[in-house]
Design a protein around this motif. Structure first.
Motif, PDB file in Angstrom:
ATOM      1  N   ARG A 123       0.890  -1.305  -0.034  1.00 47.69           N
ATOM      2  CA  ARG A 123      -0.101  -0.124  -0.001  1.00 47.69           C
ATOM      3  C   ARG A 123       0.860   1.291  -0.098  1.00 47.69           C
ATOM      4  O   ARG A 123       0.463   2.319   0.402  1.00 47.69           O
ATOM      5  N   ALA A 124       2.104   1.219  -0.394  1.00 46.28           N
ATOM      6  CA  ALA A 124       3.035   2.295  -0.343  1.00 46.28           C
ATOM      7  C   ALA A 124       2.605   3.292  -1.574  1.00 46.28           C
ATOM      8  O   ALA A 124       2.525   2.696  -2.575  1.00 46.28           O
ATOM      9  N   THR A 125       2.873   4.293  -1.418  1.00 38.75           N
ATOM     10  CA  THR A 125       2.773   5.568  -2.290  1.00 38.75           C
ATOM     11  C   THR A 125       4.061   5.407  -3.190  1.00 38.75           C
ATOM     12  O   THR A 125       5.057   4.837  -2.738  1.00 38.75           O
ATOM     13  N   GLY A 126       3.829   6.145  -4.274  1.00 38.77           N
ATOM     14  CA  GLY A 126       4.976   6.516  -5.321  1.00 38.77           C
ATOM     15  C   GLY A 126       6.221   6.925  -4.565  1.00 38.77           C
ATOM     16  O   GLY A 126       7.391   6.338  -4.814  1.00 38.77           O
ATOM     17  N   GLN A 127       6.144   7.834  -3.682  1.00 40.39           N
ATOM     18  CA  GLN A 127       7.352   8.285  -3.009  1.00 40.39           C
ATOM     19  C   GLN A 127       7.733   7.592  -1.861  1.00 40.39           C
ATOM     20  O   GLN A 127       9.195   7.297  -1.657  1.00 40.39           O
ATOM     21  N   ASP A 128       6.880   6.585  -1.327  1.00 40.18           N
ATOM     22  CA  ASP A 128       7.339   5.523  -0.417  1.00 40.18           C
ATOM     23  C   ASP A 128       8.347   4.639  -1.149  1.00 40.18           C
ATOM     24  O   ASP A 128       9.463   4.256  -0.619  1.00 40.18           O
ATOM     25  N   LYS A 129       7.910   4.233  -2.263  1.00 42.92           N
ATOM     26  CA  LYS A 129       8.583   3.240  -3.062  1.00 42.92           C
ATOM     27  C   LYS A 129       9.826   4.036  -3.228  1.00 42.92           C
ATOM     28  O   LYS A 129      10.788   3.161  -3.409  1.00 42.92           O
ATOM     29  N   LEU A 130       9.987   4.995  -3.696  1.00 44.21           N
ATOM     30  CA  LEU A 130      11.411   5.843  -4.133  1.00 44.21           C
ATOM     31  C   LEU A 130      12.105   5.692  -2.913  1.00 44.21           C
ATOM     32  O   LEU A 130      13.587   5.647  -3.126  1.00 44.21           O
ATOM     33  N   ASN A 131      11.638   6.348  -1.967  1.00 43.00           N
ATOM     34  CA  ASN A 131      12.454   6.322  -0.439  1.00 43.00           C
ATOM     35  C   ASN A 131      13.047   4.957  -0.254  1.00 43.00           C
ATOM     36  O   ASN A 131      14.095   4.749   0.389  1.00 43.00           O
ATOM     37  N   PHE A 132      12.410   3.825  -0.283  1.00 46.53           N
ATOM     38  CA  PHE A 132      12.527   2.648  -0.079  1.00 46.53           C
ATOM     39  C   PHE A 132      13.583   1.786  -0.964  1.00 46.53           C
ATOM     40  O   PHE A 132      14.719   1.536  -0.522  1.00 46.53           O
ATOM     41  N   GLN A 133      13.555   2.213  -2.359  1.00 40.76           N
ATOM     42  CA  GLN A 133      14.645   1.899  -3.098  1.00 40.76           C
ATOM     43  C   GLN A 133      15.860   2.740  -2.949  1.00 40.76           C
ATOM     44  O   GLN A 133      16.905   1.939  -3.051  1.00 40.76           O
ATOM     45  N   ASN A 134      15.881   3.844  -2.580  1.00 44.46           N
ATOM     46  CA  ASN A 134      17.182   4.645  -2.172  1.00 44.46           C
ATOM     47  C   ASN A 134      17.775   4.001  -0.988  1.00 44.46           C
ATOM     48  O   ASN A 134      19.089   4.004  -0.911  1.00 44.46           O
ATOM     49  N   TRP A 135      16.916   3.644   0.007  1.00 44.37           N
ATOM     50  CA  TRP A 135      17.653   2.833   1.207  1.00 44.37           C
ATOM     51  C   TRP A 135      18.142   1.660   0.988  1.00 44.37           C
ATOM     52  O   TRP A 135      19.281   1.295   1.381  1.00 44.37           O
ATOM     53  N   ILE A 136      17.431   0.654  -0.039  1.00 41.79           N
ATOM     54  CA  ILE A 136      17.698  -0.534  -0.544  1.00 41.79           C
ATOM     55  C   ILE A 136      19.252  -0.494  -1.409  1.00 41.79           C
ATOM     56  O   ILE A 136      20.221  -1.133  -1.135  1.00 41.79           O
ATOM     57  N   ASP A 137      19.320   0.783  -2.179  1.00 36.39           N
ATOM     58  CA  ASP A 137      20.447   0.694  -2.932  1.00 36.39           C
ATOM     59  C   ASP A 137      21.550   1.211  -2.189  1.00 36.39           C
ATOM     60  O   ASP A 137      22.931   1.203  -2.397  1.00 36.39           O
ATOM     61  N   ALA A 138      21.395   1.875  -0.798  1.00 40.54           N
ATOM     62  CA  ALA A 138      22.542   2.584  -0.034  1.00 40.54           C
ATOM     63  C   ALA A 138      23.527   1.587   0.380  1.00 40.54           C
ATOM     64  O   ALA A 138      24.731   1.930   0.484  1.00 40.54           O
TER      65      ALA A 138
END
Length: 325
Positions: free
Chosen positions: A20-35
């Motif tokens: 149920r994540a928003t588009g911005q949530d998904k972007l923040n999540f992907q940035n965290w994964i890539d860190a």
């Protein structure tokens, strides 16, 4: 100075898991994964626990026909099965499992809950802990530490090498677990080097440090200018004659009538190179010089001039030979 930036909001992770994540949530999540690779491991661990809890399959486990037969046999009359309580019972079970999973991750998983971690891979890092302690983390090293020091002690774990400038607090000892070593201080500065072969070296720059072998219980106290070594379950202490134990942090290499074998060993450690000496004439010599944030090329030129030798380089391999060879 770097404060750990690898944290992520737990509610965002739950939103991702529940799709149920928003588009911005998904972007923040992907940035965290890539860190950092550790963040991917954290999420996979949480995903596994989450899926396990979902396997209960609340509604599929409610066998209305079987329950109806059981009730009918006991009462002798037909009545509508009340599934609400059953649904609530299974839903509560799922909720408890999810809650326990989140608590477990919060308590044990660095980067998710109460613990944070920094992993210096290609470059050194400087970290400020919540108590004001400064940690200088060498390359290929990792430290795990609480986001906040709420207990009676300040605990961290180290893999690799780090220089600590511990903020003094007589009421809260600062304890480092590194390999087989347990290091305890109140407030001081020192270097910890936990090598890949299991050896741990503690070099004290100021103050007093206790070094304990957690396997044998043996304990020594080290003060300024001393070092302790735990190697193959043996603990030893001595005066620290290593000028360059923290050169990785300061950028300064000091040689004072240093035997050439030791010079080459320190250069290999500092620059990450391999040195092969084929010049027999310099084996018995000593070397005196100071390099401050010097590039490897400058060091090579200084060696050529000072020792009157030839130095060839093949990648990270330096070969030293006599000039006429």
């Amino acid at each position: 100075m770097k404060n750990n930036n690898q944290h992520i909001d737990e509610q965002l992770l739950v939103a991702i898991l529940e799709e149920r994540a928003t588009g911005q949530d998904k972007l923040n999540f992907q940035n965290w994964i890539d860190a950092t690779p550790e963040n991917e491991e954290i999420f996979q661990k949480m995903l596994k626990i989450w899926k396990s809890s979902k396997e209960i399959e609340v509604f599929q486990r409610i066998d209305e026909a079987a329950d109806w037969k059981m009730i009918k046999a006991k009462s002798g009359k037909s009545r509508k099965l009340n599934t609400t309580k059953l649904v609530m019972r299974y839903a509560a079970t799922v909720l408890v499992l999810i809650s326990l999973s989140l608590v477990y991750l919060y308590q044990t998983t660095p980067g998710f809950g109460k613990y944070a971690q920094s992993h210096a891979i290609m470059q050194k890092e400087q970290i400020l802990l919540a108590d004001g302690t400064e940690v200088f983390l060498n390359k290929k090293s990792k430290i795990i530490y609480p986001k906040y020091f709420n207990s009676k002690i300040r605990n961290v774990e180290l893999e690799g090498e780090a220089y600590f400038q511990v903020k003094r607090n007589p009421n809260k000892p600062f304890i480092i677990k590194s390999g087989d070593a347990i290091i305890e201080v109140l407030g001081t500065s020192f270097n910890v080097n936990n090598r890949t072969d299991g050896t741990t070296i503690v070099s004290v720059n100021s103050g007093k440090v206790s070094l304990k072998n957690q396997n044998t219980g043996e304990l020594v106290y080290l003060t300024k200018g001393e070092k302790g070594i735990i190697q193959k379950q043996e603990l030893s202490e001595s005066v620290n004659k290593e000028f360059n134990y923290k050169s990785w942090k300061t950028g300064v290499l000091v040689f004072k009538e240093t035997p050439m074998k030791k010079v080459f060993a320190d250069l290999e450690q500092h620059y990450g190179v391999k040195i092969t000496n084929k010049s027999l004439k310099i084996d018995t010599l000593t070397y005196t010089n100071t390099f401050t944030n010097a590039k490897l090329d400058k060091v090579i030129e200084e060696l050529k001039i000072g020792l009157k030798v030839h130095v060839s380089q093949k990648g990270n391999h330096l070969i030293i030979s006599d000039e006429n060879n």
